[in-house]
Scaffold this motif. Structure first.
Motif, PDB file in Angstrom:
ATOM      1  N   HIS A  23       1.688   6.315  -7.123  1.00  0.00           N
ATOM      2  CA  HIS A  23       0.591   7.187  -7.562  1.00  0.00           C
ATOM      3  C   HIS A  23       0.990   8.660  -7.445  1.00  0.00           C
ATOM      4  N   GLU A  24       1.605   9.037  -6.327  1.00  0.00           N
ATOM      5  CA  GLU A  24       2.061  10.422  -6.142  1.00  0.00           C
ATOM      6  C   GLU A  24       3.068  10.808  -7.228  1.00  0.00           C
ATOM      7  N   SER A  25       3.998   9.915  -7.513  1.00  0.00           N
ATOM      8  CA  SER A  25       5.008  10.191  -8.538  1.00  0.00           C
ATOM      9  C   SER A  25       4.361  10.334  -9.907  1.00  0.00           C
ATOM     10  N   TRP A  26       3.394   9.482 -10.212  1.00  0.00           N
ATOM     11  CA  TRP A  26       2.698   9.555 -11.494  1.00  0.00           C
ATOM     12  C   TRP A  26       1.949  10.877 -11.618  1.00  0.00           C
ATOM     13  N   GLU A  27       1.291  11.324 -10.550  1.00  0.00           N
ATOM     14  CA  GLU A  27       0.570  12.595 -10.581  1.00  0.00           C
ATOM     15  C   GLU A  27       1.542  13.763 -10.796  1.00  0.00           C
ATOM     16  N   THR A  64       0.832  -1.205   0.000  1.00  0.00           N
ATOM     17  CA  THR A  64       0.000   0.000   0.000  1.00  0.00           C
ATOM     18  C   THR A  64       0.863   1.251   0.000  1.00  0.00           C
ATOM     19  N   CYS A  65       1.893   1.255   0.819  1.00  0.00           N
ATOM     20  CA  CYS A  65       2.787   2.405   0.893  1.00  0.00           C
ATOM     21  C   CYS A  65       3.432   2.660  -0.464  1.00  0.00           C
ATOM     22  N   PHE A  66       3.954   1.616  -1.094  1.00  0.00           N
ATOM     23  CA  PHE A  66       4.612   1.798  -2.382  1.00  0.00           C
ATOM     24  C   PHE A  66       3.616   2.196  -3.470  1.00  0.00           C
ATOM     25  N   ASN A  67       2.417   1.647  -3.422  1.00  0.00           N
ATOM     26  CA  ASN A  67       1.393   2.040  -4.393  1.00  0.00           C
ATOM     27  C   ASN A  67       1.056   3.520  -4.257  1.00  0.00           C
ATOM     28  N   GLU A  68       0.978   4.009  -3.030  1.00  0.00           N
ATOM     29  CA  GLU A  68       0.718   5.437  -2.812  1.00  0.00           C
ATOM     30  C   GLU A  68       1.858   6.291  -3.358  1.00  0.00           C
ATOM     31  N   LYS A  69       3.082   5.880  -3.109  1.00  0.00           N
ATOM     32  CA  LYS A  69       4.239   6.628  -3.606  1.00  0.00           C
ATOM     33  C   LYS A  69       4.289   6.629  -5.135  1.00  0.00           C
ATOM     34  N   PHE A 108      13.785   7.714 -11.865  1.00  0.00           N
ATOM     35  CA  PHE A 108      13.728   6.497 -11.078  1.00  0.00           C
ATOM     36  C   PHE A 108      14.980   6.269 -10.248  1.00  0.00           C
ATOM     37  N   GLN A 109      15.953   7.119 -10.386  1.00  0.00           N
ATOM     38  CA  GLN A 109      17.143   6.999  -9.558  1.00  0.00           C
ATOM     39  C   GLN A 109      16.881   7.485  -8.145  1.00  0.00           C
ATOM     40  N   LYS A 110      15.835   8.299  -7.990  1.00  0.00           N
ATOM     41  CA  LYS A 110      15.550   8.784  -6.645  1.00  0.00           C
ATOM     42  C   LYS A 110      14.890   7.678  -5.847  1.00  0.00           C
ATOM     43  N   LYS A 111      15.200   7.565  -4.602  1.00  0.00           N
ATOM     44  CA  LYS A 111      14.682   6.502  -3.771  1.00  0.00           C
ATOM     45  C   LYS A 111      13.305   6.875  -3.257  1.00  0.00           C
ATOM     46  N   ILE A 112      12.472   5.858  -3.150  1.00  0.00           N
ATOM     47  CA  ILE A 112      11.124   6.053  -2.624  1.00  0.00           C
ATOM     48  C   ILE A 112      11.123   5.499  -1.201  1.00  0.00           C
ATOM     49  N   TYR A 113      10.766   6.368  -0.274  1.00  0.00           N
ATOM     50  CA  TYR A 113      10.708   5.966   1.123  1.00  0.00           C
ATOM     51  C   TYR A 113       9.267   5.979   1.603  1.00  0.00           C
ATOM     52  N   CYS A 114       8.922   5.001   2.370  1.00  0.00           N
ATOM     53  CA  CYS A 114       7.579   4.945   2.946  1.00  0.00           C
ATOM     54  C   CYS A 114       7.622   5.423   4.381  1.00  0.00           C
TER      55      CYS A 114
END
Length: 133
Positions: free
Chosen positions: A35-39, A28-33, A127-133
């Motif tokens: 989605h935010e990135s896509w927006e 869920t956390c990654f899906n939210e991240k 995509f080089q930037k890290k996604i943190y939850c």
């Protein structure tokens, strides 16, 4: 190396800390991240399109829109006028209440349709930037 009960308790604490940290990384956390990135990417793509879209584009969305008045006041693209309120538009010389309303509605429709239709191009650098939850 474990030699005493104190070492066991310390390692147990570290393991519990790792488990708690690991629980943050849920689907869920990654899906939210994602989605935010896509927006954000859609916003950037829409912004580029609006910056390239001439002001006279809105003439097809309403009757009697005084495009020349907008152009004479420095508005060249839809992007230039996207954040103007009806009151802001009324302050432009030669634009009254009815024209301001028509301009506002036409620009709002155009901005919304461009954003909804925006299809970002994916850039591997992003995509080089890290996604943190």
């Amino acid at each position: 190396m474990i030699q005493t009960k104190k070492d066991v308790l310390r390692f147990e604490g570290e393991l519990n800390s790792i488990r708690r940290e690991q629980m943050r990384f849920t689907e869920t956390c990654f899906n939210e991240k994602i989605h935010e990135s896509w927006e954000q990417l859609k916003f950037i793509a829409a912004k580029k399109q609006l910056q390239a879209m001439p002001i006279d584009t809105i003439s097809t969305l309403g009757r009697g829109i005084p495009i020349n008045r907008l152009a004479m006041n420095g508005f060249e693209t839809i992007f230039d006028i996207r954040n103007k309120s009806i009151e802001d538009l009324r302050m432009i010389n030669g634009i009254g209440e009815v024209s301001a309303q028509a301009i506002y509605e036409a620009v709002s429709k155009k901005v919304t349709s461009v954003y909804e239709a925006a299809t970002p191009k994916l850039n591997p650098i992003i995509f080089q930037k890290k996604i943190y939850c």
